[in-house]
Design a protein around this motif. Structure first.
Motif, PDB file in Angstrom:
ATOM      1  N   ASN A  38       0.652  -1.187  -0.139  1.00  0.00           N
ATOM      2  CA  ASN A  38       0.052   0.145   0.095  1.00  0.00           C
ATOM      3  C   ASN A  38       0.830   1.190   0.129  1.00  0.00           C
ATOM      4  O   ASN A  38       0.378   2.339   0.565  1.00  0.00           O
ATOM      5  N   GLN A  39       1.987   1.209  -0.496  1.00  0.00           N
ATOM      6  CA  GLN A  39       2.919   2.509  -0.385  1.00  0.00           C
ATOM      7  C   GLN A  39       3.582   2.379  -2.138  1.00  0.00           C
ATOM      8  O   GLN A  39       3.736   1.318  -2.573  1.00  0.00           O
ATOM      9  N   TRP A  40       3.905   3.706  -2.552  1.00  0.00           N
ATOM     10  CA  TRP A  40       4.571   3.439  -3.781  1.00  0.00           C
ATOM     11  C   TRP A  40       5.893   4.481  -3.731  1.00  0.00           C
ATOM     12  O   TRP A  40       6.060   5.107  -2.622  1.00  0.00           O
ATOM     13  N   TYR A  41       6.757   3.780  -4.431  1.00  0.00           N
ATOM     14  CA  TYR A  41       8.206   4.194  -4.522  1.00  0.00           C
ATOM     15  C   TYR A  41       8.678   4.522  -5.891  1.00  0.00           C
ATOM     16  O   TYR A  41       8.201   3.798  -6.805  1.00  0.00           O
ATOM     17  N   ARG A  42       9.305   5.649  -6.004  1.00  0.00           N
ATOM     18  CA  ARG A  42       9.721   5.961  -7.293  1.00  0.00           C
ATOM     19  C   ARG A  42      11.407   6.005  -7.211  1.00  0.00           C
ATOM     20  O   ARG A  42      11.991   6.475  -6.341  1.00  0.00           O
ATOM     21  N   TYR A  43      11.639   5.649  -8.268  1.00  0.00           N
ATOM     22  CA  TYR A  43      13.556   5.255  -8.641  1.00  0.00           C
ATOM     23  C   TYR A  43      13.736   5.940  -9.879  1.00  0.00           C
ATOM     24  O   TYR A  43      13.355   5.649 -10.843  1.00  0.00           O
ATOM     25  N   PHE A  44      14.414   7.104  -9.844  1.00  0.00           N
ATOM     26  CA  PHE A  44      14.873   8.189 -11.053  1.00  0.00           C
ATOM     27  C   PHE A  44      15.923   7.297 -11.590  1.00  0.00           C
ATOM     28  O   PHE A  44      16.795   6.908 -11.053  1.00  0.00           O
ATOM     29  N   VAL A  45      15.755   6.991 -12.987  1.00  0.00           N
ATOM     30  CA  VAL A  45      16.706   6.243 -13.728  1.00  0.00           C
ATOM     31  C   VAL A  45      16.992   7.094 -15.036  1.00  0.00           C
ATOM     32  O   VAL A  45      17.830   6.864 -15.551  1.00  0.00           O
TER      33      VAL A  45
END
Length: 80
Positions: A38-45
């Motif tokens: 129930n959580q989202w994570y962003r990874y800058f690529v």
């Protein structure tokens, strides 16, 4: 139907890893996004990630249409 994540800049995918984490690319922002517990994570690529797949070894693969490359990550806890 309910939205899990809102305000995503050109999402593509999704793909599911063996733990059930949902992965997608955010093409216009240069991110990979995962949704877990129930959580989202962003990874800058960087670039413009486009398309996503997860192989039999649970490795995440995506293409980058801006930098003309293919990339591999190692799961939501440690992209490499």
């Amino acid at each position: 139907m309910r939205a899990l994540i809102n305000n995503i800049a050109f999402p593509e995918g999704p793909a599911f890893d063996r733990e059930g984490t949902i992965w997608l690319v955010e093409k216009e922002a240069g991110n990979l996004i995962c949704y877990k517990d129930n959580q989202w994570y962003r990874y800058f690529v960087g670039g413009a990630p486009n398309g996503i797949a997860i192989d039999a070894n649970n490795l995440l693969w995506f293409c980058d249409s801006k930098q003309h490359r293919r990339c591999r990550g190692a799961g939501w806890y440690g992209l490499g």
